[in-house]
Structure formats: structure tokens, C-alpha cells
Design a protein around this motif. Structure first.
Motif, mmCIF file in Angstrom:
data_model
loop_
_atom_site.group_PDB
_atom_site.id
_atom_site.type_symbol
_atom_site.label_atom_id
_atom_site.label_comp_id
_atom_site.label_asym_id
_atom_site.label_seq_id
_atom_site.Cartn_x
_atom_site.Cartn_y
_atom_site.Cartn_z
ATOM 1 N N THR A 58 15.395 -20.384 96.423
ATOM 2 C CA THR A 58 15.723 -21.152 97.620
ATOM 3 C C THR A 58 15.053 -22.518 97.641
ATOM 4 O O THR A 58 15.403 -23.372 98.452
ATOM 5 C CB THR A 58 15.283 -20.405 98.892
ATOM 6 O OG1 THR A 58 13.854 -20.264 98.880
ATOM 7 C CG2 THR A 58 15.939 -19.039 98.989
ATOM 8 N N HIS A 112 16.802 -12.244 96.142
ATOM 9 C CA HIS A 112 17.639 -13.373 96.520
ATOM 10 C C HIS A 112 19.066 -13.072 96.082
ATOM 11 O O HIS A 112 19.309 -12.623 94.960
ATOM 12 C CB HIS A 112 17.127 -14.646 95.837
ATOM 13 C CG HIS A 112 17.973 -15.866 96.056
ATOM 14 N ND1 HIS A 112 19.066 -16.163 95.278
ATOM 15 C CD2 HIS A 112 17.884 -16.862 96.964
ATOM 16 C CE1 HIS A 112 19.602 -17.298 95.691
ATOM 17 N NE2 HIS A 112 18.902 -17.744 96.714
ATOM 18 N N GLN A 161 23.208 -14.663 96.261
ATOM 19 C CA GLN A 161 24.104 -15.760 96.607
ATOM 20 C C GLN A 161 25.530 -15.376 96.241
ATOM 21 O O GLN A 161 25.776 -14.668 95.262
ATOM 22 C CB GLN A 161 23.699 -17.048 95.888
ATOM 23 C CG GLN A 161 23.754 -16.989 94.373
ATOM 24 C CD GLN A 161 23.189 -18.235 93.730
ATOM 25 O OE1 GLN A 161 21.974 -18.383 93.590
ATOM 26 N NE2 GLN A 161 24.092 -19.151 93.352
ATOM 27 N N ASP A 202 30.058 -20.117 101.574
ATOM 28 C CA ASP A 202 28.960 -20.079 100.614
ATOM 29 C C ASP A 202 27.778 -19.422 101.315
ATOM 30 O O ASP A 202 27.322 -19.906 102.368
ATOM 31 C CB ASP A 202 28.579 -21.483 100.163
ATOM 32 C CG ASP A 202 29.653 -22.120 99.309
ATOM 33 O OD1 ASP A 202 29.705 -21.809 98.118
ATOM 34 O OD2 ASP A 202 30.447 -22.929 99.850
ATOM 35 N N VAL A 228 23.836 -17.547 101.088
ATOM 36 C CA VAL A 228 22.565 -17.270 100.419
ATOM 37 C C VAL A 228 21.711 -16.433 101.356
ATOM 38 O O VAL A 228 21.553 -16.767 102.540
ATOM 39 C CB VAL A 228 21.822 -18.570 100.049
ATOM 40 C CG1 VAL A 228 20.422 -18.252 99.544
ATOM 41 C CG2 VAL A 228 22.587 -19.355 99.001
#
Length: 468
Positions: free
Chosen positions: A126, A221, A223, A230, A232
Motif C-alpha cells: 500500500t 494485502h 487487490q 479497482d 485494494v
């Protein structure tokens, strides 16, 4: 004489053609910036109107060399004023030359990996926990690249303080390091998962005045890109020792303070042609113990700390610019401590260290929007609801209960609501102007029980940047 010079020139030319070619491709780029801020009541204090009018500039030339067909490259980047030159500073104290970044990066022979060594950015996926905005560039080494098939490796260690001898102007009283390992698995072209682990530690001398700690991070994490969205998401569990007392303090009765905290972050964008709408959520756990106003490693009554603590010399959270100073201009958080500014609330990590002026953990949902009005002019804004995870910690002098002089705070957790609107204008390809205004509708977090209510605040910042 002319015949001799001609012969010498011919000889030198022949020698240069016969010698191996070690020359690297060389490139000169840079970043020049002038920026300013006007603000009022950034301490949320209704009794004072401590405004700020401030300008500074940055001159940062960069020299990049590349050789061996890209297998090896390096960067040497200067700060010609050792950071920011403050307008109105007539002395020479900020006229020094410092190194902002230096590194060399090379392909590891016989592998698909690369190695990087130097003072630069070492980040998590990130770029918010281990950040990459340039404030926390550190000396370190990294190994990264494709490990096998769909799996990529990212590993680094950074040296923050080297306990090579007694504490002096060169060496601190402790040995501080960060360690990080991540494996990115590309599940499909539009989905990737990255589990990572990290350790931030200070290994102190038992006779030193500083307190040691070992903070462990276990994170996942993810994504994805699905249609117009989009997304995340990152979740982090933090454990370890938040405080390891010195020998003298152990004899006085202090013990390790155990750490157990969480962080959860959502960053999503939806694209509708020239319009992009964002939905963000940031949660960092806080701690409801009484504190001694010494920061996040103080001894506590239950000897447990549940307030999320960022790794040492790291952390730059995405949030309203007037709070963290990352989204639009770093001037708010980076210059928050200027004499007379009164800015006690801007904070790069969004959360504080046990002081009532800053958040005790964080719960922050945000609505964002970006609109590309023309190819060179974009508008953007956000509404950010900033709440503390726990109330402002009461302050006392003992570990067994509130002292007679203890300060107690209101139970309200509403810090403020931030309304921000700005624009970015590409005057030329390499020259950008940006400006943004923030208005803060204040809450009652950090108000002393029976004390004066907090006050609204505002800020305007503007910036010219020449980047080539």
C-alpha cells in the motif's frame, strides 16, 4: 610540434578504441517546487486564533546512470537546501547540500531477481505502512523480483540507528532496524494476493535511557479489478513488546508492555469516463488506558497496548490532506510543528501516541471524487469522517489509578469531519500547479471534562512543481 600533437591525438584515439567500454548512460532529471499554506485554528482551540502564512521551496536534482543494458543502474539525488528553504529565512542555516537518495540496483546473475542497496524507499504493497512518499527514506538493502511462476518476492532490511559504540553525535543509544518479507501471488490477471510479515525492533543497551521494543506485523494485502471497480484491501495484526524497560526501570518495577493491535484498510475506485468515485475505510485500533503522556511505549496499568503503532521511521497514511498531508500536499503534516503555527493535529500516520491532541486509534470512512475537466485540468475532493477508535486517554502519574492531578477527557470520539476541494493544472507537460482548500467541522474529541468546546479550522495550500 603540430606533428607531435597530431601523433598524440591519433595514439589516444587508437587506445580508446582498443580499451573496454565501461561507460554508462547518464541522465539528469529533477524536482523543483514552491509551495505555501494559509490556515487558522489548526489546534482546534476556541480561545486562540493562531493562523499560519508560510512558504517554502525545494530544489532536488537527480543523476541516474544505467549500464550493462539495464542490468545495473544507480541514482544520486541531492537536496540543495538540506530539505525545504523557508521563505523569509535570512540566515544560512538551511543553505546546506544533503543527499536525499542514493542507490544502485542490479540483476542477480543466474536468477530472475534484482538487488537494491542504498538510501531510498522500502515499501509495503500500500506504500502506507512502510511508505514511499520520500519522508522516511532509509539506508537498507532489498531483494525483489519474480521468484517462480506467478509468485514475486519482496524482501528488505533497513538500518535506522546503529549502536556501534557509546551514544554520541554519530551513534545512538540503541540499535534500530526494520525487516520485511512479502510474497505476491498473481491469482489471475485481475487478482493478486500478497501476504507479508515484518519486524520493527530497537535493541537497547540495558544501561541506556531509551526503551527497547519488538513489533511484529502479520498482514494480507489483496487487490482486484472487476469491471469499473479497482479494489485494494489490507488487514494487519500487530503483536510483540511495545516496551522493554531498561535495567534501572525493571528494578523500579516496570515490566514489558505487550502489544496486540489491528489495522484494516479499504481503497476502492469506480470509473465512469472522466469521473472517478472513491470509497475508503481506515481502521486502526486504539487503547483506553490511562497514560503518563510519554508516548506509546509508556508503562500502563494493564501492561497491554492495543493502539496500532507504525514501524519505526515509517508510516504515511492516505487520508484527508489537512490530517495526514499525503493526498495533495505534504506541507500540512511536514510543517505542522512550525513555531506559531498552532498545528497540533496534522499527523502523517493519522493516529497519535497517547496524547489528547491526536487520535487514539482511528475509524475513518471517506467519499472521494475526481473529475478530469480538460486534458490538463482535473478537479478532486473528499468528505472524510474522522473518529477516534477510543476516547482521548486520561493522563495520570501512577500505574495503579488516577493521580490527584490527573486530567480526564470527554468520552466523545468525534475528531472532526473534513471537507476538501482542489484542482491540479498541468500548465506544461513538466509544470504543474495545484491548490486545495480544507474545512474542518470539529468534534469534541480531546475536550477536557467541563472545559471549553473545540473550534472549527480551515486551511488552503498551493504548489508549483517543475518535474522533468
Amino acid at each position: 610540434m603540430r606533428k607531435f600533437l597530431l601523433a598524440l591525438a591519433v595514439g589516444l584515439l587508437a587506445a580508446s578504441l582498443a580499451a573496454p567500454a565501461y561507460a554508462a548512460d547518464f541522465k539528469y532529471t529533477g524536482y523543483f517546487r514552491v509551495r505555501g499554506i494559509t490556515s487558522d485554528d489548526m489546534d482546534r482551540n476556541k480561545l486562540t486564533h493562531d493562523g499560519l502564512q508560510y512558504y517554502d521551496s525545494l530544489v532536488r536534482p537527480r543523476f541516474t546512470s544505467t549500464s550493462e543494458g539495464g542490468k545495473l543502474w544507480g541514482i544520486y539525488e541531492l537536496d540543495l537546501t538540506d530539505g525545504n528553504h523557508i521563505f523569509g529565512a535570512t540566515g544560512t542555516g538551511d543553505q546546506a547540500v544533503a543527499v536525499n537518495r542514493w542507490l544502485f540496483d542490479f540483476a542477480v546473475p543466474g536468477t530472475t531477481l534484482r538487488m537494491r542497496v542504498g538510501r531510498t524507499d522500502y515499501t509495503d504493497p500500500t506504500n502506507e505502512i512502510f511508505d514511499s512518499i520520500g519522508v522516511h527514506r532509509q539506508d537498507g538493502a532489498a531483494l525483489y523480483g519474480k521468484l517462480f511462476g506467478p509468485v514475486d518476492l519482496s524482501a528488505f532490511t533497513t538500518k535506522l540507528n546503529d549502536r556501534a559504540g557509546a551514544a554520541d553525535a554519530t551513534h545512538g543509544a540503541s540499535d534500530d532496524d526494520n525487516y520485511y518479507v512479502a510474497l505476491k501471488w498473481t491469482v489471475s490477471p485481475n487478482i493478486a494476493l500478497t501476504p507479508w510479515v515484518a519486524l520493527s525492533r530497537r535493541n537497547t543497551d540495558n544501561a541506556a535511557a531509551s526503551t527497547g521494543y519488538e513489533l511484529y506485523y502479520l498482514a494480507l494485502h489483496a487487490q482486484a479489478k472487476v469491471g469499473i471497480m479497482d479494489l485494494v484491501v489490507q488487514a494487519i495484526f500487530e503483536s510483540g513488546d511495545a516496551a522493554q524497560p531498561t535495567a534501572a526501570r525493571r528494578l523500579a518495577g516496570d515490566r514489558d508492555v505487550d502489544m496486540e493491535a489491528w489495522a484494516f484498510m479499504v481503497r476502492s475506485w469506480f470509473t465512469f469516463g472522466n469521473l472517478k468515485l472513491g470509497a475508503y475505510l481506515t481502521v486502526l485500533t486504539g487503547d483506553d488506558d490511562q497514560v503518563t503522556a510519554t508516548g506509546n511505549t509508556q508503562q500502563q496499568k494493564d501492561r497491554r497496548l492495543s493502539r496500532f503503532v507504525f514501524p519505526t521511521s515509517s508510516g504515511y497514511l492516505e487520508g484527508p490532506n489537512i490530517l495526514t498531508g499525503r493526498r495533495f500536499s505534504t506541507i500540512t503534516a511536514n510543517q505542522g510543528g512550525l513555531a506559531g503555527s498552532g498545528n497540533t493535529t496534522s499527523n502523517r500516520t493519522g493516529t497519535g501516541d497517547g496524547r489528547a491532541a491526536q487520535l487514539n486509534g482511528l475509524i475513518m470512512p471517506e467519499i472521494l471524487a475526481k473529475y478530469q475537466l480538460t486534458p490538463t485540468l482535473g478537479l478532486e475532493g473528499n468528505i472524510s469522517f474522522v473518529r477516534s477508535h477510543k476516547k482521548a486517554p486520561d493522563v495520570g502519574a501512577t500505574l495503579t489509578g488516577a493521580a490527584a492531578a490527573a486530567t480526564t477527557y470527554d468520552n466523545n470520539k468525534n475528531f472532526w469531519t473534513a471537507f476538501e476541494l482542489g484542482f491540479r493544472w498541468n500548465i506544461y507537460k513538466e509544470l504543474e500547479m495545484r491548490a486545495q482548500a480544507s474545512y474542518l467541522a470539529v468534534g469534541d474529541y480531546g475536550q477536557v471534562q467541563g472545559g471549553v468546546a473545540k473550534d472549527d479550522a480551515w486551511g488552503i495550500y498551493y504548489e508549483f512543481a517543475y518535474i522533468w
